[in-house]
Write a protein that holds these residues in place. Structure first.
Motif, PDB file in Angstrom:
ATOM      1  N   GLY A 121      95.594  42.452  73.096  1.00 24.63           N
ATOM      2  CA  GLY A 121      95.236  43.694  72.416  1.00 24.63           C
ATOM      3  C   GLY A 121      94.674  44.745  73.353  1.00 24.63           C
ATOM      4  O   GLY A 121      94.592  45.925  72.997  1.00 24.63           O
ATOM      5  N   ILE A 122      94.291  44.331  74.563  1.00 25.61           N
ATOM      6  CA  ILE A 122      93.769  45.265  75.559  1.00 25.61           C
ATOM      7  C   ILE A 122      94.887  45.831  76.430  1.00 25.61           C
ATOM      8  O   ILE A 122      94.744  46.883  77.049  1.00 25.61           O
ATOM      9  N   ILE A 123      96.019  45.135  76.451  1.00 29.90           N
ATOM     10  CA  ILE A 123      97.124  45.536  77.322  1.00 29.90           C
ATOM     11  C   ILE A 123      97.868  46.743  76.760  1.00 29.90           C
ATOM     12  O   ILE A 123      98.171  46.806  75.562  1.00 29.90           O
ATOM     13  N   ASN A 124      98.158  47.687  77.622  1.00 34.10           N
ATOM     14  CA  ASN A 124      99.124  48.746  77.311  1.00 34.10           C
ATOM     15  C   ASN A 124     100.446  48.279  77.898  1.00 34.10           C
ATOM     16  O   ASN A 124     100.654  48.322  79.115  1.00 34.10           O
ATOM     17  N   HIS A 125     101.328  47.810  77.029  1.00 34.35           N
ATOM     18  CA  HIS A 125     102.570  47.161  77.464  1.00 34.35           C
ATOM     19  C   HIS A 125     103.375  48.063  78.388  1.00 34.35           C
ATOM     20  O   HIS A 125     103.674  49.206  78.050  1.00 34.35           O
ATOM     21  N   GLY A 126     103.678  47.530  79.556  1.00 33.95           N
ATOM     22  CA  GLY A 126     104.457  48.279  80.533  1.00 33.95           C
ATOM     23  C   GLY A 126     103.630  49.160  81.448  1.00 33.95           C
ATOM     24  O   GLY A 126     104.160  49.708  82.411  1.00 33.95           O
ATOM     25  N   GLU A 127     102.315  49.278  81.161  1.00 33.75           N
ATOM     26  CA  GLU A 127     101.438  50.104  81.995  1.00 33.75           C
ATOM     27  C   GLU A 127     100.504  49.265  82.862  1.00 33.75           C
ATOM     28  O   GLU A 127     100.359  49.526  84.055  1.00 33.75           O
ATOM     29  N   ASN A 128      99.850  48.276  82.239  1.00 34.35           N
ATOM     30  CA  ASN A 128      98.956  47.410  83.015  1.00 34.35           C
ATOM     31  C   ASN A 128      99.286  45.937  82.828  1.00 34.35           C
ATOM     32  O   ASN A 128      98.562  45.062  83.294  1.00 34.35           O
TER      33      ASN A 128
END
Length: 391
Positions: free
Chosen positions: A315-322
């Motif tokens: 839920g903390i991940i920005n998919h494809g960004e970090n």
């Protein structure tokens, strides 16, 4: 405020236990009176300003220790007048109940779903069915969420909040999400300067090797098998496995897949921050984790993260960004695709920077402050009639 913290153990071994130690120290350092009700405590990590209360917690070998502790601690706590009573789930009461382990039924279902051997699956189902420990886990978990048994629920991730709402019909407004915090000073990209080459040399890794890192206890539930399968389709990468698990079993699996020469098992380590510094990509296809601390530590250390939707830390991940989020742990083809994308050094560098920046908002201090604010809101509401504001 006069605050009671309730859990079976007070030690730095175990995620919930470490969190409780950190929170209690934070509270006394900020001038609050803290009482810990527990079955056992480690005096080496206990602040002298904390008052400890010994609670019976026998019967583990019979599977009844949860029952003994929950019944006993409820009676003990009632003898005092606390502004806040915080429990750490599965004791059936508390002004604030922190849910660090997710919903037990979800955990069991996902674990069962990952077992291919039908006879072994049947055996495990029977073990759960006949287990007193499993019965009392379910009983006290359900009791936690009954109306009037809590004032606020604190979930360690949005995933856990959603599970609680779906399973127990708890109103969404009763649940606050407060992700686990991370020590951003201990887990820092600058650790690479001191540890990267040292750890790589220690484990026979070249300075130019592309290293996948896995950290976890309990290799099967954390999805190590799926990383091994993915490695059969990816050239030029090494895997460094850190943590406690059935190493020999997974070595045999790596040998069967003809990749053992590219897999290093380091075992449990005391300086895990040094191993994050040695890795390039953190891979954690967990079958189920409410909010895996290793995911947060890896991101704080500047590693792009590949994990699953069934890890609450996603839920903390920005998919494809970090980082990248897998649909499920078994989706090896998707895992292969994300690892291959991160072999691009420029992409990896950008995601590394973004991972670190993201974790600056998820420090231990921020987590503890948010918990303290929950306490204040509850205590002020309880004392509103006398117009006493809790500072």
């Amino acid at each position: 405020m006069k605050i009671a913290l309730v859990h079976k153990k007070y030690t730095t071994h175990g995620g919930t236990e470490r969190y409780m130690v950190g929170l209690s120290n934070f509270l006394v350092q900020n001038g609050h009176q803290v009482h810990v009700f527990t079955g056992s405590w480690n005096e080496k990590v206990a602040d002298d300003r904390i008052t400890f209360h010994k609670v019976p917690c026998w019967g583990k070998h019979l599977g009844i220790d949860k029952y003994i502790f929950a019944r006993s601690v409820y009676k003990k706590v009632q003898k005092y007048n606390f502004d806040i009573v915080q429990t750490f789930s599965r004791v059936g009461f508390g002004d604030v109940i922190r849910i660090g382990g997710g919903c037990h039924e979800n955990y069991v279902q996902r674990l069962m779903g990952s077992i291919d051997d039908s006879l072994y699956k049947l055996k495990k189902r029977l073990e759960y069915k006949l287990s007193f420990d499993d019965y009392f886990t379910r009983y006290y978990e359900a009791k936690d969420f009954k109306p009037n048994n809590y004032k606020k629920i604190v979930a360690v991730s949005q995933m856990v909040k959603d599970e609680v709402i779906a399973k127990y019909q708890v109103p969404a407004e009763d649940i606050i999400v407060n992700h686990n915090g991370v020590n951003i000073k201990k887990f820092h990209p600058e650790n690479q300067t001191e540890y990267r080459l040292k750890i790589r040399k220690e484990h026979g890794l070249d300075k130019d090797d592309l290293v996948l890192l896995f950290v976890g206890t309990g290799f099967r539930r954390k999805g190590l098998e799926y990383i091994l399968k993915a490695m059969t389709k990816i050239n030029g990468v090494k895997l460094l496995v850190v943590g406690k698990g059935k190493i020999n079993r997974f070595k045999r699996k790596a040998r069967e897949l003809n990749i053992l020469s590219n897999v290093i098992f380091a075992g449990p380590v005391s300086n895990v921050e040094a191993y994050y510094a040695a890795g390039d990509i953190f891979v954690f296809p967990s079958i189920y984790d409410p909010c895996a601390n290793v995911s947060l530590e890896a991101m704080a250390s500047g590693l792009p993260l590949i994990t699953t939707q069934t890890n609450g830390a996603s839920g903390i991940i920005n998919h494809g960004e970090n980082g990248f989020i897998l649909d499920n742990s078994e989706n090896v083809e998707q895992l292969i695709s994300y690892i291959k994308r991160l072999t691009d050094q420029d992409l990896r560098a950008g995601m590394s920077k973004a991972a670190r920046e993201k974790m600056l908002d998820y420090t231990k201090e921020a987590n503890h402050q948010k918990m303290l604010e929950v306490y204040r809101q509850i205590a002020n509401k309880q004392r509103s009639e006398s117009r006493i504001e809790i500072k």
